[in-house]
Design a protein around this motif. Structure first.
Motif, PDB file in Angstrom:
ATOM      1  N   ILE A  16      20.441  91.514 117.916  1.00 55.19           N
ATOM      2  CA  ILE A  16      19.015  91.621 117.579  1.00 55.19           C
ATOM      3  C   ILE A  16      18.712  93.041 117.109  1.00 55.19           C
ATOM      4  CG2 ILE A  16      16.671  91.627 118.534  1.00 55.19           C
ATOM      5  CD1 ILE A  16      17.598  89.224 120.297  1.00 55.19           C
ATOM      6  N   SER A  17      19.240  94.039 117.822  1.00 54.06           N
ATOM      7  CA  SER A  17      19.029  95.443 117.447  1.00 54.06           C
ATOM      8  C   SER A  17      19.615  95.764 116.077  1.00 54.06           C
ATOM      9  CB  SER A  17      19.680  96.377 118.468  1.00 54.06           C
ATOM     10  OG  SER A  17      19.080  96.251 119.718  1.00 54.06           O
ATOM     11  N   LYS A  30      26.786  99.465 119.903  1.00 55.20           N
ATOM     12  CA  LYS A  30      25.419  99.232 120.355  1.00 55.20           C
ATOM     13  C   LYS A  30      25.397  98.916 121.853  1.00 55.20           C
ATOM     14  CE  LYS A  30      22.194  99.410 118.247  1.00 55.20           C
ATOM     15  NZ  LYS A  30      21.170 100.480 118.081  1.00 55.20           N
ATOM     16  N   ILE A  31      26.347  98.096 122.314  1.00 54.97           N
ATOM     17  CA  ILE A  31      26.430  97.807 123.750  1.00 54.97           C
ATOM     18  C   ILE A  31      26.656  99.096 124.522  1.00 54.97           C
ATOM     19  CG2 ILE A  31      27.813  96.684 125.551  1.00 54.97           C
ATOM     20  CD1 ILE A  31      28.258  94.374 123.524  1.00 54.97           C
ATOM     21  N   TRP A  32      27.567  99.926 124.043  1.00 55.81           N
ATOM     22  CA  TRP A  32      27.851 101.192 124.727  1.00 55.81           C
ATOM     23  C   TRP A  32      26.609 102.087 124.727  1.00 55.81           C
ATOM     24  CZ3 TRP A  32      30.978 102.826 128.197  1.00 55.81           C
ATOM     25  CH2 TRP A  32      31.089 104.194 128.456  1.00 55.81           C
ATOM     26  N   GLU A  33      25.944 102.175 123.598  1.00 52.80           N
ATOM     27  CA  GLU A  33      24.740 103.000 123.484  1.00 52.80           C
ATOM     28  C   GLU A  33      23.666 102.555 124.488  1.00 52.80           C
ATOM     29  OE1 GLU A  33      21.108 103.037 120.339  1.00 52.80           O
ATOM     30  OE2 GLU A  33      23.105 103.224 119.458  1.00 52.80           O
ATOM     31  N   LEU A  34      23.484 101.259 124.610  1.00 48.09           N
ATOM     32  CA  LEU A  34      22.411 100.734 125.462  1.00 48.09           C
ATOM     33  C   LEU A  34      22.795 100.600 126.929  1.00 48.09           C
ATOM     34  CD1 LEU A  34      21.146  97.893 123.080  1.00 48.09           C
ATOM     35  CD2 LEU A  34      20.039 100.107 123.508  1.00 48.09           C
ATOM     36  N   HIS A  35      24.100 100.455 127.216  1.00 45.02           N
ATOM     37  CA  HIS A  35      24.482 100.073 128.582  1.00 45.02           C
ATOM     38  C   HIS A  35      25.629 100.870 129.185  1.00 45.02           C
ATOM     39  CE1 HIS A  35      21.737  96.725 128.486  1.00 45.02           C
ATOM     40  NE2 HIS A  35      22.205  96.413 127.288  1.00 45.02           N
ATOM     41  N   TRP A  76      29.685  89.330 113.122  1.00 43.26           N
ATOM     42  CA  TRP A  76      29.031  88.402 114.037  1.00 43.26           C
ATOM     43  C   TRP A  76      27.584  88.276 113.586  1.00 43.26           C
ATOM     44  CZ3 TRP A  76      30.779  90.419 119.510  1.00 43.26           C
ATOM     45  CH2 TRP A  76      32.158  90.189 119.651  1.00 43.26           C
ATOM     46  N   GLU A  77      27.093  87.035 113.539  1.00 45.50           N
ATOM     47  CA  GLU A  77      25.738  86.773 113.075  1.00 45.50           C
ATOM     48  C   GLU A  77      25.019  85.813 114.008  1.00 45.50           C
ATOM     49  OE1 GLU A  77      25.618  86.734 108.375  1.00 45.50           O
ATOM     50  OE2 GLU A  77      27.130  85.320 109.116  1.00 45.50           O
TER      51      GLU A  77
END
Length: 80
Positions: A16-17, A30-35, A76-77
């Motif tokens: 989504i981001s 993005k996962i690493w950045e957020l979590h 991935w979509e």
């Protein structure tokens, strides 16, 4: 504390981001950045790079993500 099942939420959130699609690397970043703080104190820290791919497979089975055949290689979509 983060468990393996939370990665389906995080992959979905990352896509989504990224406006609905991204490369496998972009999703990981993005996962690493957020979590990263959520991962740091758990066993998941050592396996999340594998487990987030498992989560993508689950999202495909749940028809949240497009199948690998519908998306370009390495992308991935989300289904619209």
């Amino acid at each position: 504390m983060a468990g393996r099942d939370v990665l389906t939420i995080w992959v979905h959130e990352a896509l989504i981001s990224l406006n609905g699609s991204g490369s496998i690397l972009e999703v990981a970043k993005k996962i690493w950045e957020l979590h990263q703080n959520d991962l740091a104190d758990t066993e998941l820290f050592y396996t999340w790079q594998y487990d987030y791919r498992w989560a993508a497979t689950k999202l495909r089975k749940d028809n949240i993500m497009k199948s690998a055949e519908e998306s370009p290689t390495g992308i991935w979509e989300l289904n619209k």
